[in-house]
Design an enzyme around this catalytic site. Sequence first.
Site, PDB file in Angstrom:
ATOM      1  CG  ASP A  39      -1.656  -1.260   1.335  1.00  0.00           C
ATOM      2  OD1 ASP A  39      -1.984  -1.930   0.720  1.00  0.00           O
ATOM      3  OD2 ASP A  39      -1.742  -1.717   2.781  1.00  0.00           O
ATOM      4  CG  HIS A  93       0.870  -4.696  10.962  1.00  0.00           C
ATOM      5  ND1 HIS A  93       2.008  -4.523  10.551  1.00  0.00           N
ATOM      6  CD2 HIS A  93      -0.096  -4.857   9.968  1.00  0.00           C
ATOM      7  CE1 HIS A  93       2.286  -4.785   9.354  1.00  0.00           C
ATOM      8  NE2 HIS A  93       0.873  -5.162   8.883  1.00  0.00           N
ATOM      9  N   GLY A 116     -10.400  -8.975   8.578  1.00  0.00           N
ATOM     10  CA  GLY A 116     -11.810  -9.202   8.472  1.00  0.00           C
ATOM     11  C   GLY A 116     -12.971  -8.648   9.253  1.00  0.00           C
ATOM     12  CG  ASN A 154     -13.406  -1.843   6.787  1.00  0.00           C
ATOM     13  OD1 ASN A 154     -13.121  -1.169   7.843  1.00  0.00           O
ATOM     14  ND2 ASN A 154     -12.726  -2.826   6.471  1.00  0.00           N
ATOM     15  CB  ILE A 156      -9.193   0.665   6.189  1.00  0.00           C
ATOM     16  CG1 ILE A 156      -9.698  -0.050   5.132  1.00  0.00           C
ATOM     17  CG2 ILE A 156      -9.664   0.309   7.580  1.00  0.00           C
ATOM     18  CD1 ILE A 156      -9.524  -1.623   5.120  1.00  0.00           C
ATOM     19  CB  SER A 174     -11.706  -1.980   2.372  1.00  0.00           C
ATOM     20  OG  SER A 174     -11.339  -3.629   2.347  1.00  0.00           O
ATOM     21  CG  PHE A 175     -14.109  -6.323   0.638  1.00  0.00           C
ATOM     22  CD1 PHE A 175     -14.317  -7.787   0.638  1.00  0.00           C
ATOM     23  CD2 PHE A 175     -13.120  -5.941   0.270  1.00  0.00           C
ATOM     24  CE1 PHE A 175     -13.504  -8.530  -0.307  1.00  0.00           C
ATOM     25  CE2 PHE A 175     -12.018  -6.906  -0.542  1.00  0.00           C
ATOM     26  CZ  PHE A 175     -12.496  -7.945  -0.967  1.00  0.00           C
ATOM     27  CD1 TRP A 176     -19.393  -4.225   6.009  1.00  0.00           C
ATOM     28  CD2 TRP A 176     -17.103  -4.440   5.846  1.00  0.00           C
ATOM     29  NE1 TRP A 176     -18.933  -5.069   7.000  1.00  0.00           N
ATOM     30  CE2 TRP A 176     -17.689  -5.335   6.855  1.00  0.00           C
ATOM     31  CE3 TRP A 176     -15.853  -4.747   5.184  1.00  0.00           C
ATOM     32  CZ2 TRP A 176     -16.744  -6.149   7.594  1.00  0.00           C
ATOM     33  CZ3 TRP A 176     -15.059  -5.534   6.170  1.00  0.00           C
ATOM     34  CH2 TRP A 176     -15.346  -6.382   6.967  1.00  0.00           C
ATOM     35  CD  GLU A 220      -8.994  -4.375  -0.592  1.00  0.00           C
ATOM     36  OE1 GLU A 220      -9.522  -4.276   0.309  1.00  0.00           O
ATOM     37  OE2 GLU A 220      -8.018  -5.037  -0.805  1.00  0.00           O
TER      38      GLU A 220
END
Length: 335
Positions: A39, A93, A116, A154, A156, A174-176, A220
Amino acid sequence: MKRTLFIGMLGLSALMSGYAQQGEGVRKGRIVREPLVHDPVMAKEGDTYYLYSTGHNVSSFSSKDLSEWTIRHGVFSAPPQWAVDSIKGYEGHTWAPDIIYYKGNYHLFYSCSTFGKNTSAIGHAYRKTLNPDSDEPWTDTGAVIVSHSHDNFNAIDPNIVIDEEGNPWMTFGSFWGGIQLVRLTEDLTSTLKPEKLYTICTRQFEGASDVPSRSVNSVEAPFIFKHGGYYYLFVSYDFCCRGLKSDYKVVVGRSTRVTGPYVDKDGRELTRGGGSLVVDSNDEFVAIGHSAAYHFDGKDYFMAHGYSLSEDGVSKLFFREMTWDEEGWPLVSAE
């Protein structure tokens, strides 16, 4: 960057191995030509380029020539305490940063989450210089936006874009529920109230389309780049973080308005299954993704990470000059 429960142990092992080697490099201050990153984002101050990426307390590098990179210490000396207290399982992290110079300061945005889950937060810190030798600390202002298990987004993968009127916006997700866009306050520390989220890319939608809706909303890592009268939205489709079993790829759409709609080369909206391919796997890397784009010294550049085929899926920097076709779409060579 999606952190899912589907993550393969092989991919996770390769990724963590890369971070471990990078950590050793931080202590030694060594110079590398192929930095181990996930990233990546970049900024330039004076004659020096600075690269930031996922890692413990945010990994950082510097370079004078975009070829040899000096590994630096993590941005933070310790994990932000507000994030440790509020995001269960987060211990430093830190994922998917973004960096931007705005009104006299460099602003760093970063993602705090766990695998997750969408119990996540995007944090913000600022500093007048990126020079790692400066005594000035990063001033952390806490959470910009937070998501909880009951939210359909999400918090992020932030990216900041300034529109033509000078207004700051943050795209993330991201996703969702997919990729979101929200207006920020002038100091970039929070969302403008009342908060309004624009969904600008999703692979799940209702109604007829020539592209079937996905059962899993695998999108994402948004990044918006302004060029030639358009805002270009780069996003990553499918899955990262599985090492050589990953199938990440970068697609793009564009709009004359920052809020969209973003459409691909065929006129399909990115909220209706659209997205024109920019880069995919090649003979050197599997699953090139989580991209960023920049204009430095008269040239446009595209960067991402990819899982190295020659090194068992270690995540490395993918960096190329970006050009444009006659219709104004980005071209990135895999070679």
